[in-house]
Design a protein around this motif. Structure first.
Motif, PDB file in Angstrom:
ATOM      1  N   THR A   1       0.831  -1.207   0.000  1.00  0.00           N
ATOM      2  CA  THR A   1       0.000   0.000   0.000  1.00  0.00           C
ATOM      3  C   THR A   1       0.864   1.255   0.000  1.00  0.00           C
ATOM      4  O   THR A   1       0.569   2.226  -0.701  1.00  0.00           O
TER       5      THR A   1
ATOM      6  N   ASP B   1      -8.084  -4.272  -1.593  1.00  0.00           N
ATOM      7  CA  ASP B   1      -7.781  -5.065  -0.403  1.00  0.00           C
ATOM      8  C   ASP B   1      -8.972  -4.948   0.547  1.00  0.00           C
ATOM      9  O   ASP B   1      -9.446  -3.843   0.806  1.00  0.00           O
TER      10      ASP B   1
ATOM     11  N   ASN C   1      -6.798   0.493   3.110  1.00  0.00           N
ATOM     12  CA  ASN C   1      -6.169   1.639   3.784  1.00  0.00           C
ATOM     13  C   ASN C   1      -5.311   2.487   2.849  1.00  0.00           C
ATOM     14  O   ASN C   1      -4.553   3.332   3.300  1.00  0.00           O
TER      15      ASN C   1
ATOM     16  N   ASP D   1      -4.265  -1.631  -5.712  1.00  0.00           N
ATOM     17  CA  ASP D   1      -3.615  -2.198  -4.525  1.00  0.00           C
ATOM     18  C   ASP D   1      -4.359  -3.486  -4.160  1.00  0.00           C
ATOM     19  O   ASP D   1      -5.562  -3.459  -3.929  1.00  0.00           O
TER      20      ASP D   1
HETATM   21 MG   LIG Z   1      -1.966  -2.904   2.134  1.00  0.00          MG
END
Ligand SMILES: [Mg+2]
Ligand SMILES: Nc1ncnc2c1ncn2[C@@H]1O[C@H](COP(=O)(O)OP(=O)(O)OP(=O)(O)O)[C@@H](O)[C@H]1O
Length: 256
Positions: free
Chosen positions: A16, A40, A44, A137
């Motif tokens: 990330t 994900d 985040n 991501d």
């Molecule tokens: Mg991550």
């Protein structure tokens, strides 16, 4: 069509963090607008980029799925599920200056999401031509990519820590990519958090054994960890930060 770059690797290796810096790189190079996708379940990426998330696509998927089994639904009377999905995908889109962001989120229901995923896939396919680059991501299994909810990937950047086991783990992800028939144009490896930015011999041997294409090495940098602990977006790291510099040098070679 957008050039799709997916970042993958095992848990906690810095996917990330590097994804956020990659998005910043593309914005700096004026390859804009970039579509950032957080695929994900424990999303985040927004924290690394310093943006707030109000709604995720997981919540919308659940709404549509619920309406299919006759439970109470938020879909307005008379509106088709496809139209509702289109409206909500647009509402989920977080708009920043140089990039937009979508969060896949997660679904909690037990139902079958095949139909809903199909609607979502169609909406995303409509959206992506608006962007020259899309950065995703992922979690290790790359669920949304392997199920075809997200479009075909052009470039996969695998991230590992500098351990032998970390490199073995990305070796397995590379196999998974083959099994899922994803056929990216290129797959490269970035080793993150290497002490003083140097790889030791044993890890290097494992990289070769796994047949991985090493794009470069990023140093362990306490500033990254401190930003994380203080809740400061990583993209606010100074331009001469060792992590940013190392990643930008690697990305320059990829000619995006
Ligand atoms: Mg991550
Ligand atoms: N080069 C680096 N130097 C120091 N700390 C780093 C570096 N890269 C990442 N970190 C730290 O490592 C931790 C994990 O990073 P990150 O959340 O980016 O990993 P991840 O692979 O996305 O994790 P997850 O699998 O949970 O999604 C964070 O605390 C982050 O600040």
């Amino acid at each position: 069509m957008a050039h799709v770059i997916a970042v993958a690797g095992k848990g906690g290796v810095g996917k990330t963090t590097l994804c956020g810096l990659l998005i910043q790189y593309l914005c700096d190079k004026r390859k804009t607008p970039v579509l950032a996708v957080d695929a994900d379940a424990n999303s985040n990426l927004n924290e690394v980029l310093g943006v707030d998330v109000e709604m995720t696509l997981g919540e919308i998927r659940e709404d549509v799925e619920r309406s299919a089994d006759g439970s109470t639904s938020k879909i307005p009377a008379g509106m088709s599920k496809a139209d509702y999905m289109e409206m909500m995908v647009n509402r989920c889109l977080i708009e920043d200056d140089d990039f937009d962001m979508l969060v896949m989120g997660r679904t909690q229901g037990k139902g079958c999401y095949c139909f809903v995923n199909g609607l979502l896939q169609a909406q995303l396919a409509k959206l992506t031509p608006n962007y020259p680059y899309m950065v995703v991501d992922n979690e290790a299994g790359m669920e949304h990519i392997s199920r075809g909810i997200l479009p075909k990937v052009d470039t996969i950047i695998l991230v590992s820590d500098c351990s032998r086991r970390g490199v073995q783990a990305v070796g397995r992800i590379k196999e998974l990519i083959k099994e899922c028939d994803l056929r990216p144009t290129s797959i490269g490896l970035i080793i993150n958090r290497a002490p003083e930015g140097k790889l030791n011999q044993g890890t290097m041997e494992e990289v070769e054994k796994q047949g991985l294409d090493l794009l470069g090495v990023i140093p362990q940098d306490e500033a990254v960890y401190e930003y994380d602990c203080d809740g400061k977006p990583i993209v606010q790291l100074p331009k001469d930060s060792p992590v940013r510099k190392a990643l930008y040098e690697i990305l320059d070679k990829l000619n995006f």
